[in-house]
Design an enzyme around this catalytic site. Structure first.
Site, PDB file in Angstrom:
ATOM      1  N   ASP A 439      -1.544  -3.757   0.040  1.00 28.65           N
ATOM      2  CA  ASP A 439      -1.336  -5.044   1.259  1.00 28.65           C
ATOM      3  C   ASP A 439      -1.025  -6.082  -0.027  1.00 28.65           C
ATOM      4  O   ASP A 439      -1.212  -6.295  -1.110  1.00 28.65           O
ATOM      5  CB  ASP A 439      -2.828  -5.277   1.743  1.00 28.65           C
ATOM      6  N   ASP A 688      -8.666  -4.401   3.091  1.00 23.51           N
ATOM      7  CA  ASP A 688     -10.049  -5.169   2.730  1.00 23.51           C
ATOM      8  C   ASP A 688     -10.492  -5.716   4.192  1.00 23.51           C
ATOM      9  O   ASP A 688     -11.699  -6.001   4.218  1.00 23.51           O
ATOM     10  CB  ASP A 688      -9.441  -6.586   2.227  1.00 23.51           C
ATOM     11  N   ASP A 692      -8.102  -2.068   8.467  1.00 25.46           N
ATOM     12  CA  ASP A 692      -7.810  -1.072   7.646  1.00 25.46           C
ATOM     13  C   ASP A 692      -8.422   0.159   7.395  1.00 25.46           C
ATOM     14  O   ASP A 692      -8.229   0.916   6.626  1.00 25.46           O
ATOM     15  CB  ASP A 692      -7.529  -1.792   6.156  1.00 25.46           C
TER      16      ASP A 692
END
Length: 1001
Positions: A439, A688, A692
């Site tokens: 990410d 995070d 996810d």
């Protein structure tokens, strides 16, 4: 639209039942004007600092470990459990806990003793069955020395393995305890913050948004907005409506009075939409069920462990062994073996089969030499002793211990780099990763959002726009996300905007961001006027506003300009009462790349890693970030991935060749990981947020980055406490070093097995001679003693993803074992020479064999570990100590046995007392050094053979066009069911799958 002009009223908006719940929630932030008093105070008093992770930190900044530890001397103690099978039945009376008083301290201890801790456990397996068989065989043959030494080998491996794993586990546990899931429970009439594992059945758990109990492990828990459910729990009521507890009790008593047979029948016939009362909360349970949209929960519904409560405070009752706990017990019962365990089982099984074959050959040779089954008893030259000897040398008892210990010690090394390993096998997966899906925010960038000069629509006051943006944000200052946080704190630069917030606002309804509307909305009341405030993606905000074509075009051009500069844009709009939406402007946010990210990406590419950026930002922002990081600009919109009309193979090619994807949702991340895995790539995924969790679980190695939510940490294989991509790349290097240690030891141990098997069986068959069983057991003991320190050895890391390559390992190991056996035969054959060969003065053939075998085998680990790094002092010291001990055995003739007459007879002079001259021992040392040098040269050359170097290496980019296209076509159709309205007959047929738009309709 002008901002409201209202006098500030301290009493405005306080709830009438505030005093009723003050003793349970001393800092209410969701009632009337006090919400904005706290918000303005937070803006004024906030001080900038580092981004914090969810780790407990002491006053001086050190990581705090409040995990109670067992005394070092009480190593035999085990945690008591009474619900190992996940089938603990909670007594009905445990579910009648009062919502305000909670449990008493004495009740907590009693319930924990019966139900155990609220945690998932794993079991270890014993892999020393073959050595235990050898113990029984030695006892049957009354070889008490062998019996004692074999038991000592088992105890040594168990003891050293336990100690090293404990030392490593303590390091990891000290950090793992700091990220442990926590919960707020009601005990003795007050709220207490505890670790989630300490929750007991029937306890009241608060979620700072609602009340609930834990039922299959039922308690009451308090959970905050955005907090993870700390145990399977039953929803009681909204935190702001504790009076509904009586209604819940009545519903619960009705359930208990219903006969079990009738209850089961009702559950089978019950409609899925039938619930008790109205919706209390929308719960994100994608980590458990895979459902991407939030699921409405009603009174009495079950909230699953590690799911997220995104909206309101609740009261729950815990159900520890209800869903997740029982599912985990089923998983453990299935004994699903991971890749590492499968490799170990494969090697162990192969060695066992080879041992059986060698035993068969030795018995055939023994029959030709007329060897007895078990006599003479004082000699090793009988068939049962052959079996005992080959079992000892052929099945390395230390193999699982050393490899597991290496992983455990490696986990401690990773912990020092602020990487917490959730399961040891994740280290092996991390070492083999060749694609890293990262990410952007917080990993590639610094996660230090700042708002630059905003764009304000014509005729709009910038202070009013900033105030509306703050109104359309979460006001729970204890768990603000980065965007809401920077939006609110930017009001420090706009004092008049803060004054607007102090004018008596009251939030009536708050709707957090969701991927469908792509905006946050808040309904607020000020001086009797209702304002609907919105903040979100520029396209979404422009879509709801009623503005002129010119204003819309200017708004779009500003959004495109911000994106080209790498800024993230957020549109702001407001609606007064029933009027049209008014477009106020746009916030521009910038998150700069980390200083070390570009260099780290270059280093990752050198290590054979392909880094792909997955971000929710617009494609222009993603490309600009990639340019800053020298990452490559082949970045595509996620819509092209899903709805781009690509076929199966073309879609897979797009994912494989792309440098990143923009505007991704959780389902896109999952799909990217899945397609990469289908192409043979080992994929690591960073994340995070709760959304996810599915992709973290799906990936070969899920990585929860610094500051990740509790749900992401629970789903990940490794949790990082330090920010940035550099920590991940460092962890990959360490994981490859750990893999190299295990690979070196496995090659060494297989070679040792074949060395002794080839030599001993051939000597049994050719010259009717074997090595005394007492010396054989000490060879096994010395091998384990010498290499137990391999876990602490210095190791290099390969510049490409690693994998086991079992065919290559077997070829090299068998070759090394055959060379060692040849070297032993050369030494043994020299004794038939007229001058005695290597013997100087006097010697004993058993002790010579023992010393030569011990030295060459111990030094073989220096060959298989490679020459890229110097060996550690622990490994050198352990091997040198064993070599000295083996030399003393040889010189003083310890356990040399009665000796055997070979056929043909030896020419060298042998002492009847078994002693060997020091000069002969020195000659054996020199000969062993020469043998080791030759073997090192052969090992070096074999690793330089290209076909052998790539033997067993799987293709990391394999494609099957037909299969991929078939799967893509099947994903576009569905089985449809319909019933004839007249006859009632049902029929099933294949039809095109409905599009998302059709399903929404």
């Amino acid at each position: 639209m002008a901002p409201p002009n209202i006098s500030f009223d301290m009493e405005n908006g306080l709830a009438s039942d505030e005093e009723k719940r003050k003793h349970l929630h001393p800092e209410p932030n969701f009632q009337g004007n006090e919400e904005y008093i706290n918000l303005v105070k937070y803006i004024q008093t906030y001080r900038d600092g580092r981004r914090r992770s969810s780790v407990a930190v002491s006053a001086d900044g050190d990581i705090v470990d409040d995990t109670p530890k067992k005394p070092w001397w009480a190593f035999w103690r085990k945690s008591k459990k009474s619900s190992d099978d996940g089938g603990f039945e909670v007594p009905d009376e445990w579910l009648l806990t009062d919502i305000r008083q909670g449990l008493r301290a004495g009740d907590v201890d009693i319930r924990r003793r019966r139900a155990g801790f609220n945690e998932l456990t794993t079991e270890k397996e014993n892999m020393s069955v073959v050595m235990e068989l050898a113990v029984l065989l030695a006892a049957g043959l009354r070889d008490w020395i062998d019996f004692g030494v074999i038991i000592a080998i088992l105890l040594l491996n168990a003891g050293v393995g336990w100690y090293q794993e404990k030392q490593a586990a303590d390091v990891v546990a000290s950090l793992r305890g700091d990220i442990a899931l926590r919960a707020t429970v009601v005990r003795d009439g007050s709220e207490q913050d505890i670790k989630a594992r300490e929750i007991v059945p029937g306890e009241i758990v608060s979620i700072d948004l609602a009340w609930s109990w834990t039922n299959a492990y039922r308690h009451q828990i308090i959970v905050e907005e955005g907090q993870v459910i700390p145990a399977d729990a039953r929803l009681i009521c909204d935190y702001d409506s504790p009076e509904c507890f009586a209604e819940y009790q009545e519903m619960h008593l009705e359930e208990e009075d219903t006969p079990k047979e009738k209850k089961d029948a009702e559950e089978e016939e019950e409609d899925d939409n039938e619930h008790h009362g109205t919706t209390i909360v929308a719960c994100d349970q994608s980590a458990i069920t895979g459902e991407s949209l939030a699921v409405d929960k009603y009174m009495g519904d079950v909230l699953y462990y590690t799911t997220l409560v995104p909206q309101f405070p609740l009261i729950l009752q815990s159900l520890i062994n209800f869903f997740v706990g029982r599912t985990a017990s089923l998983v453990q019962g299935a004994k699903d073996q991971g890749h590492f365990k499968a490799i170990m089982n494969s090697i162990g099984t192969s060695l066992l089969v080879v041992v059986v074959l060698w035993i068969l050959i030795s018995w055939i040779g023994g029959f030709f030499h007329h060897i007895k089954l078990a006599t003479p008893q004082d000699s090793s030259n009988n068939l049962l002793h052959y079996v005992l000897i080959l079992l000892i040398v052929g099945v390395p008892v230390g193999l699982p211990v050393v490899t597991t210990t290496t992983l455990a010690v490696g986990a401690a090394y990773l912990a020092k780099e602020k990487a917490i390993v959730q399961k040891l096998t994740a280290i092996e997966s991390l070492a083999g990763v060749d694609v890293l899906c990262s990410d952007k925010t917080g990993t590639l960038t610094a996660n230090q959002l700042s708002i630059r000069d905003p764009y304000v629509a014509e005729g709009i006051d910038v202070n009013w726009m900033m105030a509306v943006a703050a109104l359309a944000s979460s006001h729970n200052i204890k768990s603000l996300d980065p965007i809401d946080k920077v939006t609110i704190l930017t009001l420090k630069r706009y004092p008049k905007a803060r004054e607007i917030l102090e004018e008596g606002w009251k939030t009536e309804k708050y709707t957090p961001f969701d991927p469908v509307s792509k905006r946050i909305t808040a309904v607020c009341i000020c001086n009797g006027v209702r304002y609907t405030c919105a903040k979100g993606a520029p396209k979404a905000i422009l879509g709801i506003s009623n503005c002129s074509q010119e204003t819309g075009d200017l708004f779009k051009s500003k959004a495109a300009e911000f994106a080209r500069r790498g800024f993230r844009s957020l549109g702001v709009a407001v609606k007064k009462n029933d009027e049209d939406w008014q477009l106020l402007g746009m916030l521009s946010m910038f998150d700069p790349p980390r200083e070390d990210t570009a260099q780290t990406i270059a280093e990752a590419q050198f290590l054979g890693l392909s880094v792909k950026m997955l971000t929710g930002d617009a494609i222009a922002i993603a490309k600009e970030t990639c340019k800053m990081l020298a990452l490559g600009t082949k970045v595509f919109n996620s819509e092209r991935l899903i709805h781009g009309g690509l076929s199966g193979t073309t879609q897979h090619d797009l994912v494989e060749r792309a440098d990143g994807f923009a505007e991704v949702f959780p389902e896109h991340k999952y799909q990217v990981v899945e397609m990469l895995q289908q192409r043979g790539h080992l994929t690591a995924m960073t994340g995070d947020g709760v959304n996810d969790a599915p992709s973290l679980k799906k990936s070969d190695c899920g990585i929860a980055v610094e500051g990740a939510s509790e749900a992401a940490q629970a789903a990940a294989d490794i949790v990082f406490l330090a920010p940035g991509l550099s920590t991940i790349v460092s962890a990959i290097k360490i994981a490859r070093q750990i893999f190299q240690r295990m690979k070196a030891y496995i090659q060494y141990r297989i070679a040792l097995c074949f060395h002794l098997e080839i030599y001993l069986v051939s000597s049994m068959c050719i010259i009717n001679e074997t090595l005394d069983v007492n010396l054989v057991v000490f060879l096994a003991l010395f091998a384990d003693l010498a290499t137990i320190a391999v876990a602490y050895d210095n190791a290099h890391f390969e510049a490409r993803p690693v994998e086991w390559q079992l065919p290559k390992i077997w070829i090299i190991s068998v070759t090394l074992g055959a060379l060692l056996a040849l070297a032993t035969w050369i030494m043994r054959a020299s004794l038939f020479l007229p001058n005695g060969g290597l013997v100087q003065n006097f010697a004993n053939v058993q002790e010579l064999l023992f010393l030569q075998i011990s030295l060459t085998e111990n030094w073989l680990i220096f060959v298989t570990r490679g020459g890229e790094t110097w060996p550690s002092w622990q490994l050198v010291g352990a091997i040198f100590g064993v070599d000295v001990l083996a030399t003393l055995f040889c010189v003083f003739g310890w356990l040399s046995g009665p000796g055997y007459d070979s056929d043909p007879r030896d020419r060298a002079h042998f002492e009847p007392n078994g002693r060997t001259s020091v000069v002969t021992a020195v000659v054996i040392w020199c000969y062993s050094i020469a043998v080791t040098i030759v073997i090192a040269i052969v090992y070096f050359l074999m690793n330089r053979i290209s076909w052998l170097d790539n033997l067993g290496r799987k293709s990391r980019s394999r494609s099957d066009t037909n299969v991929e296209n078939i799967i893509a076509s099947l994903s576009k159709i569905a089985i449809q069911h319909e019933a004839d309205g007249k006859t009632g007959r049902a029929r099933y047929f294949i039809a095109p799958k409905a599009t998302d738009a059709e399903m929404d309709e």
